[in-house]
Motif scaffolding. Sequence first.
Motif, mmCIF file in Angstrom:
data_model
loop_
_atom_site.group_PDB
_atom_site.id
_atom_site.type_symbol
_atom_site.label_atom_id
_atom_site.label_comp_id
_atom_site.label_asym_id
_atom_site.label_seq_id
_atom_site.Cartn_x
_atom_site.Cartn_y
_atom_site.Cartn_z
ATOM 1 N N ARG A 97 4.435 -4.149 -7.933
ATOM 2 C CA ARG A 97 4.673 -2.745 -7.615
ATOM 3 C C ARG A 97 5.266 -2.628 -6.215
ATOM 4 O O ARG A 97 4.750 -3.221 -5.273
ATOM 5 C CB ARG A 97 3.331 -1.990 -7.664
ATOM 6 C CG ARG A 97 3.453 -0.485 -7.482
ATOM 7 C CD ARG A 97 2.113 0.175 -7.215
ATOM 8 N NE ARG A 97 1.749 0.089 -5.797
ATOM 9 C CZ ARG A 97 0.710 0.709 -5.240
ATOM 10 N NH1 ARG A 97 -0.101 1.449 -5.990
ATOM 11 N NH2 ARG A 97 0.448 0.593 -3.952
ATOM 12 N N GLN B 214 0.841 -1.207 0.000
ATOM 13 C CA GLN B 214 0.000 0.000 0.000
ATOM 14 C C GLN B 214 0.875 1.255 0.000
ATOM 15 O O GLN B 214 1.884 1.310 0.714
ATOM 16 C CB GLN B 214 -0.891 -0.037 1.239
ATOM 17 C CG GLN B 214 -2.023 0.956 1.221
ATOM 18 C CD GLN B 214 -2.897 0.821 2.469
ATOM 19 O OE1 GLN B 214 -2.444 0.360 3.512
ATOM 20 N NE2 GLN B 214 -4.139 1.229 2.344
ATOM 21 N N GLY B 215 0.470 2.255 -0.778
ATOM 22 C CA GLY B 215 1.288 3.454 -0.939
ATOM 23 C C GLY B 215 1.099 4.461 0.180
ATOM 24 O O GLY B 215 0.203 5.302 0.113
HETATM 25 N N1 GLN Z 1 -3.247 5.122 -3.164
HETATM 26 C C1 GLN Z 1 -2.717 4.073 -2.373
HETATM 27 C C2 GLN Z 1 -1.946 3.087 -3.231
HETATM 28 O O1 GLN Z 1 -2.004 3.126 -4.415
HETATM 29 C C3 GLN Z 1 -3.753 3.260 -1.641
HETATM 30 C C4 GLN Z 1 -5.003 3.879 -1.201
HETATM 31 C C5 GLN Z 1 -5.927 2.868 -0.584
HETATM 32 O O2 GLN Z 1 -5.514 2.046 0.208
HETATM 33 N N2 GLN Z 1 -7.149 2.865 -1.002
HETATM 34 O O3 GLN Z 1 -1.305 2.230 -2.698
#
Ligand code: GLN
Length: 386
Positions: free
Chosen positions: A361, A33-34
Amino acid sequence: MISINSKLPSTGTSIFTVMSALANEHKAINLGQGFPDFPMDQQLAELTAKAIIDGHNQYAPMAGLLSLRESISTKILSLYKNAISPEDCITITPGGTYAIYTAFTTILQPGDEVIVFEPAYDSYIPNIIANGAVPVTIPLILPDYKIDWDLVSQSITKKTKAIIINSPHNPTGSVLSHEDMLSLQNILRDTNIFLISDEVYEHLIFDGKQHQSVLKYPELFSRSFICFSFGKVYNCTGWKQGYCIAPKEMMSEFRKVHQFNAFCSFTPTQVALAEHLKQENAYISLSGFMQQKRDLFVSLMKDSAFTMLNSYGSYFVCATYENISTISAMEFSVLMTKNYGVATIPVSAFYLHGNDDRVIRFCFAKKEETLTAAAEKLSAIKSIAS
Ligand code: GLN
């Protein structure tokens, strides 16, 4: 038992939730997770705490605090040379994803088609389907995940209501060039097609590249909803604060949907951001800061069996594991989390029909020690039998 005729019958739990839960369960390093694992902008945190103590705790105006919208307008004029009306064209939202959902809901009618480039951030397609519309997917071309504009032209039909673009791109880190924007502009000219532009990573762009905001292209802007995120700018993704910019008439329809959903966004952060946004350096310095992390992670992975793909922006870099295994990206990610102690996201999860190029990723928005520890574990993986 009363049953629901599901609006999203084929949708499961988001891959981010699944992989973060697995990472926690197995105590794996989470490059899935980002989100940053380092502290957010401390000055902004202090300003927000102060706003709460000072009593800014009741509803903000539906469109957002005017002082914050004014600060955004000033920033946009300086960055993108576009004079945007704070009163009519900017709405503060509870996050960028909410802004995108609201934009879709504002324009879509059942049966409309929306062109989506895949891999696509995981909320787009469910947003389209929940509105009774139809996603028309176009694959980005590997290894640099480029758009085939001829294919875009060929995919437009009488039912095409919108196209959604995302630069810098999640999950691949590809970015759109000036030429891409001109191709898009030519294709959309003389059509009634809306553009939704997800620009949440606008300040996370590397190697001296310039972010090609739709705000720099007045002809494109005249048909666009552009969505932004403060969480990505100030390293506080859990705040869920963002905004949408659109021409006046379009924004007026957007607000009709927004006012009966969230109605408004969290007030204290708006008070703080109105002030903090004036400090240009906080966002201008972000690309250099994050590029260092990308460079560190890529160099630590140099001797691993993974083949790193190019990332020009965002929090992410992708890699193929074709020299390690032939199993699916989903199986590979699960196995890495459970047995090798590093969580990642399978890029196949960003395709409607799960196309699998055996790409995963990694999120590099992490402390140096996290990246070093993860790369050490990843470099030890040489082969995984199917
Ligand atoms: N934008 C974040 C990602 O791409 C995750 C957001 C979310 O957990 N919904 O990892």
